[in-house]
Design a protein around this motif. Structure first.
Motif, PDB file in Angstrom:
ATOM      1  N   THR A   1      94.942 -48.425  26.025  1.00 41.39           N
ATOM      2  CA  THR A   1      95.604 -49.508  26.056  1.00 41.39           C
ATOM      3  C   THR A   1      95.392 -50.088  27.389  1.00 41.39           C
ATOM      4  O   THR A   1      95.779 -51.317  27.408  1.00 41.39           O
ATOM      5  CB  THR A   1      97.169 -49.272  25.792  1.00 41.39           C
ATOM      6  N   THR A   2      95.087 -49.244  28.292  1.00 39.97           N
ATOM      7  CA  THR A   2      94.878 -50.016  29.634  1.00 39.97           C
ATOM      8  C   THR A   2      93.366 -49.338  30.228  1.00 39.97           C
ATOM      9  O   THR A   2      93.054 -48.333  29.780  1.00 39.97           O
ATOM     10  CB  THR A   2      95.747 -49.746  30.651  1.00 39.97           C
ATOM     11  N   ASP A   3      92.925 -49.926  31.417  1.00 34.35           N
ATOM     12  CA  ASP A   3      91.871 -49.176  32.044  1.00 34.35           C
ATOM     13  C   ASP A   3      92.483 -48.064  32.999  1.00 34.35           C
ATOM     14  O   ASP A   3      93.742 -47.944  32.954  1.00 34.35           O
ATOM     15  CB  ASP A   3      91.079 -50.352  32.788  1.00 34.35           C
ATOM     16  N   ALA A   4      91.753 -47.649  33.796  1.00 31.87           N
ATOM     17  CA  ALA A   4      92.282 -46.463  34.767  1.00 31.87           C
ATOM     18  C   ALA A   4      93.141 -47.048  35.683  1.00 31.87           C
ATOM     19  O   ALA A   4      93.936 -46.117  36.384  1.00 31.87           O
ATOM     20  CB  ALA A   4      91.059 -45.859  35.433  1.00 31.87           C
ATOM     21  N   ARG A   5      93.103 -48.556  36.061  1.00 37.41           N
ATOM     22  CA  ARG A   5      94.195 -49.053  37.032  1.00 37.41           C
ATOM     23  C   ARG A   5      95.457 -49.373  36.368  1.00 37.41           C
ATOM     24  O   ARG A   5      96.053 -50.132  37.304  1.00 37.41           O
ATOM     25  CB  ARG A   5      93.221 -50.236  37.739  1.00 37.41           C
ATOM     26  N   GLY A   6      95.379 -49.306  35.250  1.00 34.45           N
ATOM     27  CA  GLY A   6      96.746 -49.743  34.512  1.00 34.45           C
ATOM     28  C   GLY A   6      96.644 -51.219  34.187  1.00 34.45           C
ATOM     29  O   GLY A   6      97.781 -51.972  33.533  1.00 34.45           O
ATOM     30  N   THR A   7      95.577 -51.782  34.138  1.00 33.62           N
ATOM     31  CA  THR A   7      95.177 -53.410  33.524  1.00 33.62           C
ATOM     32  C   THR A   7      95.187 -53.380  31.973  1.00 33.62           C
ATOM     33  O   THR A   7      94.539 -52.523  31.527  1.00 33.62           O
ATOM     34  CB  THR A   7      94.031 -53.979  34.225  1.00 33.62           C
ATOM     35  N   ALA A   8      95.833 -54.157  31.461  1.00 29.84           N
ATOM     36  CA  ALA A   8      96.045 -53.994  29.646  1.00 29.84           C
ATOM     37  C   ALA A   8      94.622 -54.437  29.235  1.00 29.84           C
ATOM     38  O   ALA A   8      93.829 -55.347  30.102  1.00 29.84           O
ATOM     39  CB  ALA A   8      96.973 -55.008  29.302  1.00 29.84           C
ATOM     40  N   ILE A   9      94.158 -53.775  28.260  1.00 30.95           N
ATOM     41  CA  ILE A   9      92.764 -53.874  27.897  1.00 30.95           C
ATOM     42  C   ILE A   9      92.649 -55.475  27.697  1.00 30.95           C
ATOM     43  O   ILE A   9      91.426 -56.147  27.739  1.00 30.95           O
ATOM     44  CB  ILE A   9      92.475 -53.026  26.615  1.00 30.95           C
ATOM     45  N   GLY A  10      93.580 -55.953  26.911  1.00 31.88           N
ATOM     46  CA  GLY A  10      93.501 -57.502  26.501  1.00 31.88           C
ATOM     47  C   GLY A  10      93.243 -58.029  27.880  1.00 31.88           C
ATOM     48  O   GLY A  10      92.750 -59.574  27.672  1.00 31.88           O
ATOM     49  N   ASP A  11      93.533 -57.966  28.894  1.00 31.17           N
ATOM     50  CA  ASP A  11      93.186 -58.692  30.142  1.00 31.17           C
ATOM     51  C   ASP A  11      92.005 -58.573  30.942  1.00 31.17           C
ATOM     52  O   ASP A  11      91.779 -59.059  32.031  1.00 31.17           O
ATOM     53  CB  ASP A  11      94.524 -58.550  31.204  1.00 31.17           C
ATOM     54  N   ILE A  12      91.156 -57.587  30.396  1.00 27.93           N
ATOM     55  CA  ILE A  12      89.850 -57.238  31.048  1.00 27.93           C
ATOM     56  C   ILE A  12      88.790 -57.990  30.241  1.00 27.93           C
ATOM     57  O   ILE A  12      88.405 -57.939  29.094  1.00 27.93           O
ATOM     58  CB  ILE A  12      89.660 -55.821  30.928  1.00 27.93           C
ATOM     59  N   PRO A  13      88.193 -58.773  30.994  1.00 25.43           N
ATOM     60  CA  PRO A  13      87.334 -59.993  30.112  1.00 25.43           C
ATOM     61  C   PRO A  13      86.152 -59.226  29.415  1.00 25.43           C
ATOM     62  O   PRO A  13      85.709 -59.852  28.237  1.00 25.43           O
ATOM     63  CB  PRO A  13      86.664 -60.678  31.413  1.00 25.43           C
ATOM     64  N   MET A  14      85.500 -58.170  29.780  1.00 24.81           N
ATOM     65  CA  MET A  14      84.403 -57.502  29.057  1.00 24.81           C
ATOM     66  C   MET A  14      85.102 -56.524  27.965  1.00 24.81           C
ATOM     67  O   MET A  14      84.017 -56.180  27.274  1.00 24.81           O
ATOM     68  CB  MET A  14      83.801 -56.437  29.996  1.00 24.81           C
ATOM     69  N   MET A  15      86.158 -56.521  27.930  1.00 25.85           N
ATOM     70  CA  MET A  15      86.714 -55.870  26.784  1.00 25.85           C
ATOM     71  C   MET A  15      86.876 -56.655  25.648  1.00 25.85           C
ATOM     72  O   MET A  15      87.506 -56.211  24.341  1.00 25.85           O
ATOM     73  CB  MET A  15      87.981 -55.019  26.802  1.00 25.85           C
ATOM     74  N   GLU A  16      86.908 -57.996  25.744  1.00 26.70           N
ATOM     75  CA  GLU A  16      87.028 -59.073  24.644  1.00 26.70           C
ATOM     76  C   GLU A  16      86.328 -58.755  23.602  1.00 26.70           C
ATOM     77  O   GLU A  16      85.056 -58.569  23.509  1.00 26.70           O
ATOM     78  CB  GLU A  16      86.903 -60.431  25.275  1.00 26.70           C
ATOM     79  N   GLY A  17      87.067 -58.423  22.352  1.00 27.91           N
ATOM     80  CA  GLY A  17      86.294 -58.293  20.951  1.00 27.91           C
ATOM     81  C   GLY A  17      85.687 -57.066  20.805  1.00 27.91           C
ATOM     82  O   GLY A  17      85.279 -56.820  19.914  1.00 27.91           O
ATOM     83  N   ILE A  18      85.941 -56.086  21.754  1.00 26.88           N
ATOM     84  CA  ILE A  18      85.660 -54.656  21.576  1.00 26.88           C
ATOM     85  C   ILE A  18      86.862 -53.933  20.885  1.00 26.88           C
ATOM     86  O   ILE A  18      88.042 -53.858  21.485  1.00 26.88           O
ATOM     87  CB  ILE A  18      85.565 -54.028  23.017  1.00 26.88           C
ATOM     88  N   GLU A  19      86.640 -53.426  19.573  1.00 26.62           N
ATOM     89  CA  GLU A  19      87.461 -52.537  18.874  1.00 26.62           C
ATOM     90  C   GLU A  19      87.547 -51.149  18.795  1.00 26.62           C
ATOM     91  O   GLU A  19      88.076 -50.328  18.802  1.00 26.62           O
ATOM     92  CB  GLU A  19      87.646 -53.377  17.336  1.00 26.62           C
ATOM     93  N   ASN A  20      86.062 -50.800  18.794  1.00 25.63           N
ATOM     94  CA  ASN A  20      85.488 -49.632  18.698  1.00 25.63           C
ATOM     95  C   ASN A  20      84.347 -49.251  19.417  1.00 25.63           C
ATOM     96  O   ASN A  20      83.585 -50.204  19.887  1.00 25.63           O
ATOM     97  CB  ASN A  20      85.481 -49.004  17.406  1.00 25.63           C
TER      98      ASN A  20
END
Lengths: 321, 307, 232
Positions: A180-199
């Motif tokens: 749900t977040t990266d190692a720093r606690g940033t929500a996955i949805g707020d990370i630009p390179m995670m956009e559109g990544i579901e699996n």
């Protein structure tokens, strides 16, 4: 070599001095009786010098042996080489400091290769200490040599999740359920390179560096086998693990680096392609480590031969008597 | 004086003298860590100390003798010496069991268990359990970055929490049966996960990987080498399986096949031994590199002490 | 109740994952079960730590042999745990300065990082490094070319040990790498042994292990094997 002996005479003197009692035992009791009753601590000491002296020699002179990459190392290299700029690479660091001697140089070479290719890097770990290995790679390679890479856009550290193969089982179909977040606690949805990544089926390649369980075997079983057309995997494994993974090659595992030799071969390929004439010595770690490997391997062979000579001489003596 | 005591005393005295001489009487000394102060954050208010090198320190001093960006770090230097002494304490077991090794071993056990617990808590229990049940609370406490759909509440996660509490009941002196429920869940899911994975990834896939043409034809015609390799691959697997097959007595054809299987397995074990040796040497090499390079400053393969 | 419910949980948990493999509509169910499993794996870390504490406290209270070392175990355990869980010395994330607990607990320079860098790394890495010395001793004591099987094992080990270093290249450098005998160069022999004989042997072992695991898993899921539940 002569310069080394002259300048570093004290090291050789220390080595010879430490072995004097053994030599005295040989001369006093004879070769055969000494070998038959040899205290294992002498073997430990000889092994110690067999590893230490080459490290010292290479550390002082900077000389390394040339490497000829095997087909398997070339296949691993080609799997990353065929990717285009901006392609997604999942780097699963499933190892710890106990196996860093073998796998650290592989991790360094993989990250350097991927950074040179300007791939988007997704780091994750199934081992609790894996995040520290990821941090080392980011701090020592990306931040130092590729400072233009931006966190969240060019690379992201997803961190560790417990559950071993259970984690792979989830993220092959639903990455966001666990991460749900990266190692720093940033929500996955707020990370630009995670956009559109579901699996992780959306990754262009998975690289797994593993020291055991969970590792490459589990990535083959739970990610590659159910989705052979969507997930492609290459691995780097320890000497203990590598032979066990050969049955997966090439159908389920197109590339594999086995132990420090695999690391050295891959390192030489990456350096030849991207290192230029003046490669930073930090990218030659595996090549340097092949020096002690050579001497220690010869020592092991020598020990086995010596033990067998004693065995057969004794057997002949018993048969005669 | 006993022989062992004499050897230990000699090693310690010689080692301490050599270290003292190295640290005090040589130009550069040994075993010091340097850090660089780097401002972080949007306004640069926070200072983070990142690892630096003696070489970078020398270069910075040459440029500006009053600089404080790169400086000697006493805590990290002490840490480095402790790490070196821990390394030597573990290696000392090669000579024989001793209190230094025992203490180091006890510390490994304690630190490892606690480390795993802390990692499990901060990387899984907080973001994947507590943040699912009470996202608002966790967001306001330890995960302010938790926003969007990831911050949605999901009360189904109460189930693994209850199972988790039941699992920890195992530590209680009574009511051991309570922990059987989560244990049964773990065993059941492990069996479910593995049954399919091993059947699909190992059993079926390896049979499929063994189905290869015994006569390999290329554009140039018959490829003897590839055909022979494939023949060994197919017959070899069958022979090894014959050796594992105990429903028949290993006599006649089955016996010959099983014998060939043993030979192939011996070659396999020989290869495994060779690779294992290779791996172990690399592990000892990195520790000796640490002692020679990071601690004693006797070698400098990556130029960390060159200005 | 004490045995039948766990048996039911085992079967439901396991079959949910198996069904999810075959029926896409039940994929979400499989994911949910797997996520719960992953969370329990993290809680198992706590159970492991708790067990360690319990065992060593008992050893201290019994004054068993080496109880002083148990004190060291507990001391190092509690110190590391306290520093790790309470994020001692961890600054908040730069983007969230008002959230004191938001910092990275393994961040560089934090006390927890110090424990990792200067205790965990040297101790665990050197522990494993010791195996190199013992394998050398074992090589001297255990390997005897008594029969054909042992000769095959030793011969293969020699070729691999030589072929995975520069020694292999140097020893058979005189063989033309493009000629008909190139396959006899030690480095090429190594590759051949690994990709053919090693693959064949490990493939057979893999098939055998897979059958064993499938059988054991089925026995567990169907309630035939109940040993994990312990005694009544």
């Amino acid at each position: 070599m002569a310069d080394f002996v002259l300048n570093q005479w004290w090291l050789l003197a220390a080595m010879i001095l430490s072995l004097v009692p053994l030599v005295l035992q040989f001369t006093r009791d004879g070769v055969m009786p000494t070998l038959e009753t040899l205290d294992r601590r002498w073997i430990f000491l000889i092994m110690f010098w067999a590893v230490l002296v080459p490290i010292y020699y290479i550390g002082v002179t900077g000389e390394t042996f040339p490497e000829t990459p095997s087909a398997l190392a070339e296949a691993t290299f080609e799997e990353i080489e065929r990717l285009e700029e901006g392609d997604r690479l999942l780097l699963a660091f499933d190892f710890d400091p106990a196996s860093e001697g073998e796998l650290g140089p592989m991790a360094t070479a993989f990250v350097k290769h991927a950074a040179e290719k300007r791939l988007r890097l997704y780091f994750m770990a199934l081992w609790p200490i894996g995040p520290q290995m990821i941090a080392d790679a980011i701090n020592e390679i990306i931040l130092v040599d590729y400072p233009d890479m931006v966190y969240g856009e060019d690379y992201v550290n997803l961190g560790f999740k417990s559950g071993n193969e259970g984690v792979i089982k989830v993220i092959v179909t639903n990455l966001r359920e666990l991460y749900t977040t990266d190692a720093r606690g940033t929500a996955i949805g707020d990370i630009p390179m995670m956009e559109g990544i579901e699996n992780i089926q959306q990754m262009d390649l998975v690289v797994n560096i593993s020291a055991g369980y969970p590792g490459t075997k589990e990535w083959v079983q739970y990610a590659v086998t159910p989705y052979p057309d969507r997930i492609r995997l290459v691995g780097g494994a320890t000497g203990v693990q590598a032979p066990l993974l050969y049955p997966y090659i090439p159908e389920q595992l197109p590339g594999l680096l086995g132990a420090i030799k695999g690391a050295a071969e891959y390192e030489s390929l990456v350096n030849a392609a991207y290192g230029g004439d003046d490669t930073d010595p930090k990218y030659l770690e595996a090549l340097r480590r092949m020096g002690p490997q050579l001497v220690a391997h010869l020592l092991i062979i020598g020990l086995i031969i010596a033990a067998n000579v004693i065995f057969f001489l004794n057997r002949r003596r018993v048969a005669r008597s | 004086m006993k022989r062992d005591t004499l050897v230990w005393t000699l090693l310690m005295v010689v080692g301490a003298a050599a270290l003292f001489g190295r640290a005090v009487f040589t130009t550069d000394g040994m075993g010091r860590e340097y850090v660089e102060a780097v401002p972080v954050g949007a306004d640069g208010q926070q200072i983070q100390f990142q690892a630096s090198t003696y070489g970078a320190f020398l270069a910075a001093q040459a440029a500006d003798p009053n600089q404080t960006d790169i400086q000697f770090s006493l805590p990290r230097s002490i840490g480095l010496w402790i790490a070196a002494l821990f390394t030597l304490a573990i290696l000392s077991f090669l000579y024989g069991d001793n209190p230094f090794y025992r203490i180091a071993e006890a510390i490994v056990v304690g630190v490892s268990a606690a480390y795993w617990m802390a990692v499990g808590f901060w990387t899984v229990i907080v973001p994947n359990l507590l943040a699912k049940i009470a996202p608002g609370m966790i967001q306001g406490w330890a995960m302010p970055g938790l926003t969007g759909p990831e911050a949605d509440q999901n009360l189904w996660y109460v189930v693994p929490m209850i199972l988790g509490v039941m699992l920890l009941w195992r530590l209680a002196p009574t009511g051991a049966w309570i922990s059987r429920w989560p244990l049964a869940f773990i065993i059941g899911t492990t069996a479910g996960l593995r049954m399919i994975a091993f059947l699909h990834g190992d059993f079926l896939a390896q049979i499929r990987n063994s189905i290869v043409p015994l006569v390999v034809l290329t554009q140039e015609g018959f490829d003897l080498s590839a055909s022979l390799t494939n023949l060994i691959a197919v017959v070899g697997v069958l022979c090894c399986l014959a050796y594992f097959f105990f429903s028949f007595e290993h006599k006649g054809m089955v016996g010959h096949a099983a014998q060939a299987g043993i030979w192939i397995l011996m070659i396999t074990f020989g290869a495994a031994f060779g690779y294992t040796v290779m791996g172990r040497i690399a592990l000892v090499a990195i520790r000796l590199e640490f002692l020679l390079d990071d601690w004693l400053w006797l070698i400098d393969p990556i130029g960390r002490r060159v200005a | 109740m004490k045995r039948s419910v766990p048996l039911l949980i085992t079967a439901v948990g396991g079959f949910a994952l198996i069904v999810a493999y075959f029926i896409p509509y039940t994929e979400a169910l499989g994911e949910t079960v797997a996520v719960w499993f992953d969370i329990l794996a993290a809680i198992a870390f706590i159970l492991g730590g708790g067990n360690l504490l319990k065992q060593h406290l008992k050893k201290i209270s019994d004054r068993g042999p080496g109880w002083g070392y148990s004190g060291v175990v507990i001391g190092s355990f509690l110190i590391t745990l306290f520093i790790g869980l309470s994020k001692v010395g961890v600054p908040p994330l730069a983007e969230f300065p008002d959230f004191a607990w938001s910092g990275d607990f393994i961040g560089i320079g934090t006390p927890f990082w110090f424990i990792y860098q200067y205790a965990f790394v040297p101790l665990t890495a050197t522990m494993f490094a010791m195996l190199a010395f013992y394998i050398a001793s074992a090589a001297f004591r255990a390997f005897r070319a008594k029969n054909l099987e042992a000769i095959l094992l030793l011969g293969t080990a020699f070729i691999i040990l030589l072929g995975r270093t520069f020694a292999g290249v140097a020893l058979t450098n005189w063989i033309d790498p493009t000629g008909p005998f190139a396959g006899l160069r030690i480095e090429n022999l190594t590759v051949y042994i690994m990709s053919v004989f090693n693959t064949v042997g490990n493939r057979a072992i893999m098939i055998g292990i897979a059958l064993g695991i499938v059988a054991v898993s089925l026995k567990v899921l169907l309630g035939v094997d109940r040993s994990y539940l312990g005694k009544e």
